[in-house]
Scaffold this motif. Structure first.
Motif, PDB file in Angstrom:
ATOM      1  N   LEU A 105      -3.065   2.498 -14.728  1.00  0.00           N
ATOM      2  CA  LEU A 105      -2.777   2.730 -16.146  1.00  0.00           C
ATOM      3  C   LEU A 105      -2.935   4.196 -16.510  1.00  0.00           C
ATOM      4  O   LEU A 105      -2.131   4.747 -17.270  1.00  0.00           O
ATOM      5  CB  LEU A 105      -3.671   1.852 -17.018  1.00  0.00           C
ATOM      6  N   LEU A 106      -3.951   4.843 -15.971  1.00  0.00           N
ATOM      7  CA  LEU A 106      -4.145   6.275 -16.201  1.00  0.00           C
ATOM      8  C   LEU A 106      -2.947   7.052 -15.658  1.00  0.00           C
ATOM      9  O   LEU A 106      -2.412   7.933 -16.330  1.00  0.00           O
ATOM     10  CB  LEU A 106      -5.437   6.757 -15.534  1.00  0.00           C
ATOM     11  N   ALA A 107      -2.513   6.714 -14.464  1.00  0.00           N
ATOM     12  CA  ALA A 107      -1.375   7.401 -13.863  1.00  0.00           C
ATOM     13  C   ALA A 107      -0.110   7.204 -14.699  1.00  0.00           C
ATOM     14  O   ALA A 107       0.656   8.148 -14.913  1.00  0.00           O
ATOM     15  CB  ALA A 107      -1.149   6.899 -12.441  1.00  0.00           C
ATOM     16  N   ARG A 108       0.093   6.002 -15.164  1.00  0.00           N
ATOM     17  CA  ARG A 108       1.272   5.747 -16.013  1.00  0.00           C
ATOM     18  C   ARG A 108       1.192   6.545 -17.309  1.00  0.00           C
ATOM     19  O   ARG A 108       2.199   7.057 -17.786  1.00  0.00           O
ATOM     20  CB  ARG A 108       1.409   4.251 -16.287  1.00  0.00           C
ATOM     21  N   THR A 133       0.824  -1.202   0.000  1.00  0.00           N
ATOM     22  CA  THR A 133       0.000   0.000   0.000  1.00  0.00           C
ATOM     23  C   THR A 133       0.860   1.255   0.000  1.00  0.00           C
ATOM     24  O   THR A 133       0.563   2.222  -0.689  1.00  0.00           O
ATOM     25  CB  THR A 133      -0.959   0.003   1.214  1.00  0.00           C
ATOM     26  N   HIS A 134       1.960   1.237   0.762  1.00  0.00           N
ATOM     27  CA  HIS A 134       2.836   2.407   0.799  1.00  0.00           C
ATOM     28  C   HIS A 134       3.524   2.632  -0.544  1.00  0.00           C
ATOM     29  O   HIS A 134       3.765   3.768  -0.928  1.00  0.00           O
ATOM     30  CB  HIS A 134       3.858   2.272   1.922  1.00  0.00           C
ATOM     31  N   LYS A 135       3.843   1.559  -1.256  1.00  0.00           N
ATOM     32  CA  LYS A 135       4.420   1.722  -2.592  1.00  0.00           C
ATOM     33  C   LYS A 135       3.442   2.461  -3.496  1.00  0.00           C
ATOM     34  O   LYS A 135       3.827   3.352  -4.234  1.00  0.00           O
ATOM     35  CB  LYS A 135       4.731   0.353  -3.216  1.00  0.00           C
ATOM     36  N   TRP A 136       2.181   2.074  -3.432  1.00  0.00           N
ATOM     37  CA  TRP A 136       1.183   2.739  -4.257  1.00  0.00           C
ATOM     38  C   TRP A 136       0.975   4.171  -3.813  1.00  0.00           C
ATOM     39  O   TRP A 136       0.794   5.065  -4.643  1.00  0.00           O
ATOM     40  CB  TRP A 136      -0.142   1.971  -4.263  1.00  0.00           C
ATOM     41  N   ALA A 137       1.013   4.419  -2.509  1.00  0.00           N
ATOM     42  CA  ALA A 137       0.870   5.784  -2.004  1.00  0.00           C
ATOM     43  C   ALA A 137       1.992   6.651  -2.560  1.00  0.00           C
ATOM     44  O   ALA A 137       1.749   7.761  -3.043  1.00  0.00           O
ATOM     45  CB  ALA A 137       0.881   5.788  -0.479  1.00  0.00           C
ATOM     46  N   ASP A 138       3.214   6.133  -2.521  1.00  0.00           N
ATOM     47  CA  ASP A 138       4.356   6.877  -3.059  1.00  0.00           C
ATOM     48  C   ASP A 138       4.225   7.077  -4.560  1.00  0.00           C
ATOM     49  O   ASP A 138       4.539   8.145  -5.080  1.00  0.00           O
ATOM     50  CB  ASP A 138       5.665   6.144  -2.751  1.00  0.00           C
ATOM     51  N   PHE A 139       3.751   6.053  -5.250  1.00  0.00           N
ATOM     52  CA  PHE A 139       3.594   6.130  -6.702  1.00  0.00           C
ATOM     53  C   PHE A 139       2.580   7.207  -7.083  1.00  0.00           C
ATOM     54  O   PHE A 139       2.853   8.060  -7.933  1.00  0.00           O
ATOM     55  CB  PHE A 139       3.165   4.772  -7.254  1.00  0.00           C
ATOM     56  N   THR A 168     -10.828   9.927  -2.828  1.00  0.00           N
ATOM     57  CA  THR A 168     -10.159   8.696  -3.263  1.00  0.00           C
ATOM     58  C   THR A 168      -8.678   8.943  -3.435  1.00  0.00           C
ATOM     59  O   THR A 168      -7.845   8.149  -2.972  1.00  0.00           O
ATOM     60  CB  THR A 168     -10.774   8.195  -4.583  1.00  0.00           C
ATOM     61  N   LEU A 169      -8.320  10.040  -4.076  1.00  0.00           N
ATOM     62  CA  LEU A 169      -6.915  10.386  -4.270  1.00  0.00           C
ATOM     63  C   LEU A 169      -6.203  10.527  -2.921  1.00  0.00           C
ATOM     64  O   LEU A 169      -5.097  10.014  -2.740  1.00  0.00           O
ATOM     65  CB  LEU A 169      -6.804  11.683  -5.077  1.00  0.00           C
ATOM     66  N   ARG A 170      -6.841  11.213  -1.995  1.00  0.00           N
ATOM     67  CA  ARG A 170      -6.241  11.370  -0.660  1.00  0.00           C
ATOM     68  C   ARG A 170      -6.032  10.018   0.013  1.00  0.00           C
ATOM     69  O   ARG A 170      -4.990   9.780   0.625  1.00  0.00           O
ATOM     70  CB  ARG A 170      -7.124  12.267   0.205  1.00  0.00           C
ATOM     71  N   HIS A 171      -7.006   9.135  -0.101  1.00  0.00           N
ATOM     72  CA  HIS A 171      -6.867   7.807   0.504  1.00  0.00           C
ATOM     73  C   HIS A 171      -5.705   7.048  -0.123  1.00  0.00           C
ATOM     74  O   HIS A 171      -4.963   6.373   0.580  1.00  0.00           O
ATOM     75  CB  HIS A 171      -8.155   7.015   0.365  1.00  0.00           C
ATOM     76  N   TRP A 172      -5.553   7.149  -1.426  1.00  0.00           N
ATOM     77  CA  TRP A 172      -4.421   6.494  -2.089  1.00  0.00           C
ATOM     78  C   TRP A 172      -3.109   7.059  -1.585  1.00  0.00           C
ATOM     79  O   TRP A 172      -2.182   6.305  -1.274  1.00  0.00           O
ATOM     80  CB  TRP A 172      -4.494   6.669  -3.594  1.00  0.00           C
ATOM     81  N   GLU A 173      -3.007   8.385  -1.530  1.00  0.00           N
ATOM     82  CA  GLU A 173      -1.752   9.017  -1.122  1.00  0.00           C
ATOM     83  C   GLU A 173      -1.425   8.768   0.347  1.00  0.00           C
ATOM     84  O   GLU A 173      -0.261   8.780   0.725  1.00  0.00           O
ATOM     85  CB  GLU A 173      -1.788  10.515  -1.418  1.00  0.00           C
ATOM     86  N   GLN A 174      -2.428   8.537   1.164  1.00  0.00           N
ATOM     87  CA  GLN A 174      -2.215   8.264   2.581  1.00  0.00           C
ATOM     88  C   GLN A 174      -2.045   6.769   2.853  1.00  0.00           C
ATOM     89  O   GLN A 174      -1.830   6.367   3.990  1.00  0.00           O
ATOM     90  CB  GLN A 174      -3.374   8.821   3.409  1.00  0.00           C
ATOM     91  N   GLY A 175      -2.133   5.952   1.812  1.00  0.00           N
ATOM     92  CA  GLY A 175      -1.973   4.515   1.961  1.00  0.00           C
ATOM     93  C   GLY A 175      -3.172   3.828   2.592  1.00  0.00           C
ATOM     94  O   GLY A 175      -3.064   2.694   3.051  1.00  0.00           O
ATOM     95  N   MET A 176      -4.312   4.494   2.608  1.00  0.00           N
ATOM     96  CA  MET A 176      -5.516   3.926   3.213  1.00  0.00           C
ATOM     97  C   MET A 176      -6.225   2.954   2.272  1.00  0.00           C
ATOM     98  O   MET A 176      -7.011   2.122   2.712  1.00  0.00           O
ATOM     99  CB  MET A 176      -6.460   5.047   3.645  1.00  0.00           C
ATOM    100  N   SER A 177      -5.973   3.083   0.982  1.00  0.00           N
ATOM    101  CA  SER A 177      -6.518   2.165  -0.015  1.00  0.00           C
ATOM    102  C   SER A 177      -5.584   2.165  -1.208  1.00  0.00           C
ATOM    103  O   SER A 177      -4.677   2.990  -1.299  1.00  0.00           O
ATOM    104  CB  SER A 177      -7.938   2.577  -0.426  1.00  0.00           C
ATOM    105  N   THR A 178      -5.787   1.231  -2.110  1.00  0.00           N
ATOM    106  CA  THR A 178      -4.928   1.135  -3.294  1.00  0.00           C
ATOM    107  C   THR A 178      -5.764   1.365  -4.553  1.00  0.00           C
ATOM    108  O   THR A 178      -6.945   1.003  -4.598  1.00  0.00           O
ATOM    109  CB  THR A 178      -4.256  -0.248  -3.387  1.00  0.00           C
ATOM    110  N   PRO A 179      -5.141   1.954  -5.569  1.00  0.00           N
ATOM    111  CA  PRO A 179      -5.870   2.203  -6.816  1.00  0.00           C
ATOM    112  C   PRO A 179      -6.113   0.908  -7.585  1.00  0.00           C
ATOM    113  O   PRO A 179      -5.337  -0.040  -7.488  1.00  0.00           O
ATOM    114  CB  PRO A 179      -4.946   3.142  -7.589  1.00  0.00           C
ATOM    115  N   CYS A 180      -7.195   0.895  -8.358  1.00  0.00           N
ATOM    116  CA  CYS A 180      -7.474  -0.244  -9.221  1.00  0.00           C
ATOM    117  C   CYS A 180      -6.531  -0.188 -10.429  1.00  0.00           C
ATOM    118  O   CYS A 180      -5.869   0.824 -10.683  1.00  0.00           O
ATOM    119  CB  CYS A 180      -8.932  -0.239  -9.660  1.00  0.00           C
TER     120      CYS A 180
END
Length: 71
Positions: free
Chosen positions: A51-54, A3-9, A34-46
């Protein structure tokens, strides 16, 4: 922890795009909560969000591209 890897990503993608959370959310259509939750490591993106981020990262600096390749 994965989760932290995704938050950092997600944070790296947004900062490389030189956008605030609100700007990035508006640009991508991702709800800001949703973005905040991803960045805080509370959830992971689908997978589609990853793919959108990449896609957003294409053409950015070599360090950002190298970070993506590690994931």
């Amino acid at each position: 922890m994965i989760t932290h890897k995704w938050a950092d990503f997600v944070t790296a993608v947004r900062t490389q795009a030189d956008m605030t959370q609100a700007e990035f959310a508006g640009h991508t259509g991702i709800p800001i909560g949703t973005l905040r939750h991803w960045e805080q490591g509370m959830s992971t993106p689908c997978q589609s969000a990853v793919l959108l981020a990449r896609h957003i990262m294409k053409g950015k600096d070599a360090a950002a591209k190298a970070y993506i390749e590690k994931l």
